[in-house]
Design an enzyme around this catalytic site. Sequence first.
Site, PDB file in Angstrom:
ATOM      1  CG  HIS A  21      31.944 -59.581 -52.824  1.00 36.94           C
ATOM      2  ND1 HIS A  21      30.927 -58.866 -53.406  1.00 36.94           N
ATOM      3  CD2 HIS A  21      31.344 -60.437 -51.950  1.00 36.94           C
ATOM      4  CE1 HIS A  21      29.766 -59.263 -52.913  1.00 36.94           C
ATOM      5  NE2 HIS A  21      29.997 -60.233 -52.018  1.00 36.94           N
ATOM      6  CD  GLU A  22      33.144 -63.070 -49.814  1.00 35.45           C
ATOM      7  OE1 GLU A  22      32.691 -62.837 -48.675  1.00 35.45           O
ATOM      8  OE2 GLU A  22      32.408 -63.432 -50.762  1.00 35.45           O
ATOM      9  CG  HIS A  25      30.624 -59.397 -47.116  1.00 34.63           C
ATOM     10  ND1 HIS A  25      29.454 -58.663 -47.126  1.00 34.63           N
ATOM     11  CD2 HIS A  25      30.601 -60.164 -48.250  1.00 34.63           C
ATOM     12  CE1 HIS A  25      28.758 -58.973 -48.209  1.00 34.63           C
ATOM     13  NE2 HIS A  25      29.433 -59.866 -48.908  1.00 34.63           N
TER      14      HIS A  25
END
Length: 455
Positions: A21-22, A25
């Site tokens: 997920h990170e 980003h």
Amino acid sequence: MTFFFTIIAFVVALGVLIVFHEFGHYLVARWCGVKVLRFSVGFGRPLLSKRWGKDQTEWVVAAVPFGGYVKMLDEREDAVPPEDLMRSFNRKPVAPRFAIVAAGPIANFLLAIVLYWLLFMVGVSGMKPILGPVTPATPAAFAAFEMGETITKIGTEPIASWQDVRWLLLSHAVDRSPAVTVEALGQSGETIRHQLDLSRIDADDLDGDFLKKIGLSSYLPPIKPIIAQVIPNSAGSRAGLLAGDEILAINGREITLWEELVEKIKASPGIPLVLEIQRDKTAIDIEVIPDTINENGEKTGKIGIGPQIDHDELEKLLIEVNYPAGTAMILAIKKTWETSVFTLRMLWKMVAGEVSWKNVSGPITIADYAGKSAQMGLASYLGFLALISISLGVLNLLPIPILDGGHLMYYVVEIVKGSPLSSRATEIGQQVGMVLLFTLMAFAIYNDVSRLISG
């Protein structure tokens, strides 16, 4: 050992999901020319820390593992040197900011697609979709299903395994479909069409094994009442039952199947039962008092014994489904999409009061599933990771301030009105988002504790 195995499986799952997920980003931020100051897995005090790369990004593993974050250069948080102003997140147009925020949930969906793709290529084991006994006075009984039929299609969807049956009927049960067409092959090879009415399925019926509420069960070969395992310190162990004992009768009533034994014990919590046992060709009587346990809010009996199973017969009911790489990718995308849509539908029906909030799970239940799926094998664990990754992606896209979806909502407003929201409006939104998120967490943890108490 089981506890530590569960913790390890849970931590590994969290780590994988948070990193993906990170990293979504992080990667898109770099592509958009934004300077990343920190990539953190977890919150709180750093346990491990290392600076890396041209920008000397700080890579951190922190003490509290429930989440993570990517800290980008931003004038709203710290002073930014003049030479780095154009690399500040807040200086970027709305489109790059939108892409950076959306990249986290998208990374979770991509991870799920990759995991399902691998599973569909390597092969997914399951039970053949053959019906076991049909419970009387249930929707399945009214639709004239019969034991031994093999389900081949639900609606327009072909069925390969019992897992397909459960998934598709659950999708229809959520909508309380009044007439679901189910095709099956009879034991003589004839095609049979059933009209299954799910309109009377209640919200609470979706908890646990809802197929029992419908009246359907998977076929299993007949199991004789022969004990293969006695759990230490259980009611059966205290009574003196041994592996190899064959149970002939309970309270003078003859039994021939393991299911009959289970039903009688479940219906007799704390009530003495006299078991007629055949041991080494000798018949003896043993009195056992079933322990009382809570199961889905009801008191049931349990004596802690396991059956002797004919694994050769069971192997005949197993099926492994796999596909070529191209087909597997299409099915993986379809599975991820359908699961995402189903998750959103369930969330909406919870808000509307049509589905019980008892379906919301918290970290304790997720950890339990992580451990159980890991014990079942790599394929089950990867399937669990894919499902949780989709849930994380959907949750983060909800239009709740402090979540990615809340920020995306702000950017949509900014696009419409031509300027960012005021800092005051953003602050109020953050406070509302915190309340909503903590309320959801409270429900999830309450449900976890309730499941522990009820067994």
